[in-house]
Scaffold this active site. Structure first.
Site, PDB file in Angstrom:
ATOM      1  NE  ARG A 105      -3.072   0.751  -0.766  1.00 36.25           N
ATOM      2  CZ  ARG A 105      -3.334   0.902  -2.053  1.00 36.25           C
ATOM      3  NH1 ARG A 105      -2.961   2.001  -2.688  1.00 36.25           N
ATOM      4  NH2 ARG A 105      -3.945  -0.047  -2.737  1.00 36.25           N
ATOM      5  CE  LYS A 140      -2.513  28.070  -3.696  1.00 41.17           C
ATOM      6  NZ  LYS A 140      -3.570  28.579  -4.602  1.00 41.17           N
ATOM      7  CE  LYS A 172       0.363  34.583  -1.964  1.00 37.22           C
ATOM      8  NZ  LYS A 172       0.340  34.307  -3.421  1.00 37.22           N
ATOM      9  CD  GLU A 202      -0.807  37.534  -5.151  1.00 37.58           C
ATOM     10  OE1 GLU A 202      -0.714  36.295  -5.099  1.00 37.58           O
ATOM     11  OE2 GLU A 202      -1.413  38.221  -4.304  1.00 37.58           O
ATOM     12  CG  ASP A 223      -3.547  36.240  -7.965  1.00 36.00           C
ATOM     13  OD1 ASP A 223      -3.460  35.034  -8.280  1.00 36.00           O
ATOM     14  OD2 ASP A 223      -4.215  36.658  -7.013  1.00 36.00           O
TER      15      ASP A 223
END
Length: 284
Positions: A105, A140, A172, A202, A223
């Site tokens: 597995r 992410k 950001k 950004e 963005d």
């Protein structure tokens, strides 16, 4: 077709695989295999693709089996980057049956997930290549899996964005708000990082973009801009900075985004929500 990809060094991969195996065997080991399979039984197994896709993570899967039985025979028949078809035999494995079943597995989890990432990346990378655009992943990623997931993106023909908070500056919206504006944020970044560190900002408006260009930004992250705004942004940049598009981009919209002239398309779903590739372990 097979893409030449250098496997990750074992010293980088082994801690992740060990942790996954330890999570699975718990405190008592594989009590099912211990109860059902007589000690010393040998098994002959094959890893087989159940559907078409791109293979990634074969050495990770191999390590899972080798850590459970260092004397097992693991014959790799397909290298990472191989285009698979349903029924393709990926590897031939022989070893202690209990150990092989214990590793099954964990090996399939890694192999299916990483192959799923490579399989999703390859068609996008090929579709946008004629426009000089590359697809990249983001931060992410699943905790503990970033190194492997980003490797799988490369296997699929994509490129990697920064690996962590320590290898590039990405300013950001919250950074800009707290710093007091685009100019203040960029000025402080340039004053406080080394000369080899890229600074990316950004932006979600053309006004922010103009201010960033005046400050000499290295990379701009465009963005959630609609296609007409992306085209205008690329024209304003005019090659003065690397331009990257992100936000809400789907496989179906990547060509339209690439046609605007952006250098990179960042797609977080390649690592955080991609579907696994169906790969099984069959007894021979």
């Amino acid at each position: 077709m097979t893409t030449t990809i250098h496997s990750l060094p074992r010293i980088m991969v082994e801690p992740v695989v060990r942790a996954a195996l330890l999570e699975d065997v718990g405190r008592s080991g594989d009590i099912t295999s211990q109860a059902v399979v007589p000690a010393g039984t040998q098994a002959h197994l094959q890893l087989v693709a159940r559907e078409s896709g791109v293979l990634a993570g074969i050495e990770v899967a191999k390590l899972a089996f080798m850590l459970m039985d260092e004397n097992c025979s693991f014959d790799v028949l397909c290298e990472d980057g191989t285009d698979l078809q349903a029924g393709t035999v990926i590897a031939d494995i022989q070893g202690d049956a209990r150990a092989m079943l214990t590793a099954e597995r964990t090996a399939l989890n890694f192999l299916g997930h990483l192959s799923g990432i490579a399989s999703a990346t390859r068609p996008i990378a090929r579709a946008i290549a004629p426009y000089g655009t590359k697809v990249s992943c983001t931060r992410k990623t699943l905790p503990g899996m970033r190194m492997l997931q980003k490797y799988a993106v490369r296997v699929g023909g994509g490129s990697n964005h920064r690996f962590g908070l320590d290898d590039a500056v990405l300013i950001k919206d919250n950074h800009v708000a707290i710093a007091g504006g685009v100019r203040a944020a960029l000025t402080r970044a340039k004053e406080n990082v080394g000369h080899l560190v890229k600074v990316e900002l950004e932006v979600d408006t053309l006004e922010q973009l103009d201010e960033a260009l005046q400050c000499g930004v290295d990379v701009v992250l465009l963005d959630n801009m609609p296609i007409p705004m992306l085209k205008e942004a690329v024209q304003r940049i005019g090659g003065r900075a690397i331009c990257e598009a992100s936000g809400g981009i789907t496989p179906e919209s990547t060509i339209a985004v690439a046609q605007t002239g952006v250098n990179q398309i960042a797609m977080g779903w390649l690592t955080h929500s991609v579907r696994v590739l169906d790969i099984g372990l069959d007894s021979v």
